[in-house]
Design an enzyme around this catalytic site. Structure first.
Site, PDB file in Angstrom:
ATOM      1  N   GLU A 275       0.833  -1.208   0.000  1.00 43.88           N
ATOM      2  CA  GLU A 275       0.000   0.000   0.000  1.00 43.88           C
ATOM      3  C   GLU A 275       0.867   1.256   0.000  1.00 43.88           C
ATOM      4  OE1 GLU A 275      -2.997  -0.456  -0.664  1.00 43.88           O
ATOM      5  OE2 GLU A 275      -3.001  -2.599  -0.291  1.00 43.88           O
ATOM      6  N   ASP A 350       3.632  -4.228  -6.151  1.00 38.88           N
ATOM      7  CA  ASP A 350       4.204  -5.484  -5.639  1.00 38.88           C
ATOM      8  C   ASP A 350       5.721  -5.447  -5.689  1.00 38.88           C
ATOM      9  OD1 ASP A 350       1.843  -6.747  -4.972  1.00 38.88           O
ATOM     10  OD2 ASP A 350       1.695  -7.909  -6.823  1.00 38.88           O
TER      11      ASP A 350
END
Length: 411
Positions: A275, A350
């Site tokens: 995040e 990611d």
């Protein structure tokens, strides 16, 4: 101009029909399991994910098909024109009352069409698979709140749309594009503060181990994290998730309480890093920019297809139904492009997160655990992944993570 408008309609309807049929086919018949999926997961796990996803996908595509057919029918049959005239007659010269009446009728009919599909995928199917922790009265309350928000915000949108039609007949599409761009920013700013709390309770994460983890990652990412919140998702679902939201002073990272309670610290750290990576890479700002750019293209297309439905002196309520059908079709056929952009952002987040945690094994284990516990399709048909996935499939995420870090040992 009429020929151009006709070509736009034919192209949209043809593409929507083609995509719908192919999507439905792969929802029913997903094909063979990918060999690489069996390297990470058992065949029974893969079949369970497919069975769960099948119900969600069929409900989604049938919902789209039925709503689209309804709008096509009401416009092509002439019933929409008769309803439009009836609303104008009822309003007795009060044009805004006629617009509002037509909007309320169409909105109510579409809400009734959506209801069984929403109930099936949002409540029945979740109960059947053991994900839902919500009672029917609680689900119904959420549905009514969501519907009321949609009704009110949609009504404001209709008011602004017809305001632009009447006051700026030549450049209404440009004015609407500006309105919509402002709305995107306002929504991003205020949704976390005013809308999300209508459905869930949020509070700062109190666990010192987690807060220390956040500070460590924030320093490494050179970010100032104002709010790290936990959401009481367990009152509705057993699923685990996290998200980032807001802009400016309302930016926040939100973790499901299920995630904090059920996952090891290494995997929670991987979630937080993911995040934060969205923030570090400016994905909200990039999404707002692309959304604004796309909206002007859509409004320009709407201008071309609506010109024959209206004149400078008369804008019938029917224009709303025509516009709605156009937007529904455009959103559907452009889904592959929108979702491709979203998947690229997720892959970037990611891979950036791996550089923050330096722990690719935890990131991959997280993706595997989330996919298994949430009953994700572990071997989705390539068409469905291309068309409708906002996030990469678990196999794609593992592959992209392995490009950055040490490969995860196979079982």
């Amino acid at each position: 101009m009429k020929t151009r408008s006709t070509m736009i309609w034919i192209s949209l309807i043809t593409l929507a029909l083609l995509f719908s049929l192919v999507y439905l086919w792969y929802a029913l018949f997903p094909g063979q399991i990918r060999p690489e999926a069996v390297r990470f997961f058992g065949v029974e796990q893969i079949e369970q994910g497919r069975d769960y996803s099948r119900g969600i996908r069929i409900s989604y595509i049938l919902n789209f098909i039925v709503q689209t057919l309804f709008l096509l029918w009401i416009l092509a049959s002439g019933r929409g024109s008769r309803l439009s005239r009836a609303c104008e007659q009822w309003a007795q010269g009060r044009k805004w009352s006629g617009y509002l009446a037509f909007y309320l009728v169409i909105w109510s009919l579409l809400a009734l069409i959506r209801l069984p599909f929403t109930f099936f995928s949002g409540f029945y199917w979740q109960q059947l698979w053991g994900f839902s922790t919500q009672s029917f009265p609680s689900w119904w309350g959420d549905f009514l709140k969501e519907s009321l928000l949609d009704l009110v915000l949609g009504g404001v949108g209709v008011f602004l749309l017809f305001l632009a039609f009447r006051n700026w007949p030549r450049i209404w599409w440009l004015i609407c594009g500006i309105f919509f761009s402002l709305w995107l920013v306002i929504q991003s700013l205020f949704w976390p503060v005013f809308v999300a709390p209508l459905f869930n309770h949020f509070q700062p994460i109190a666990n010192p181990e987690i807060t220390s983890m956040v500070n460590e990652l924030a320093n490494k990412a050179d970010l100032a994290i104002d709010e790290m919140l936990v959401m009481d998702a367990s009152i509705r679902t057993t699923k685990a998730n996290a998200y980032f939201a807001g802009v400016g002073e309302t930016k926040r990272i939100v973790l499901y309480d299920n995630l904090l309670n059920q996952y090891p610290k290494e995997e929670i750290k991987a979630v937080i890093a993911h995040e934060m990576a969205h923030w570090q890479k400016g994905h909200i700002a990039r999404g707002l920019f692309l959304g604004t750019l796309g909206s002007f293209l859509v409004w320009g297309g709407a201008y071309l297809v609506l010109r024959q439905e209206m004149s400078r002196h008369h804008v019938p309520p029917l224009v709303w139904a025509v516009f709605l059908l156009f937007v529904v079709l455009v959103n559907f056929v452009s889904a592959p492009l929108q979702n491709s952009i979203s998947r690229q952002m997720e892959i970037e987040a990611d891979q950036t997160a791996i550089l923050l945690t330096e722990d690719p094994q935890a990131a991959i284990q997280l993706q595997m655990n989330l996919a298994l516990k949430n009953r994700s399709d572990l071997s989705p048909p390539k068409f469905i992944e291309w068309f409708s996935y906002t996030h990469p499939s678990v196999l794609t995420r593992i592959e992209k993570i392995n490009e950055v870090g040490v490969p995860f040992p196979l079982k």
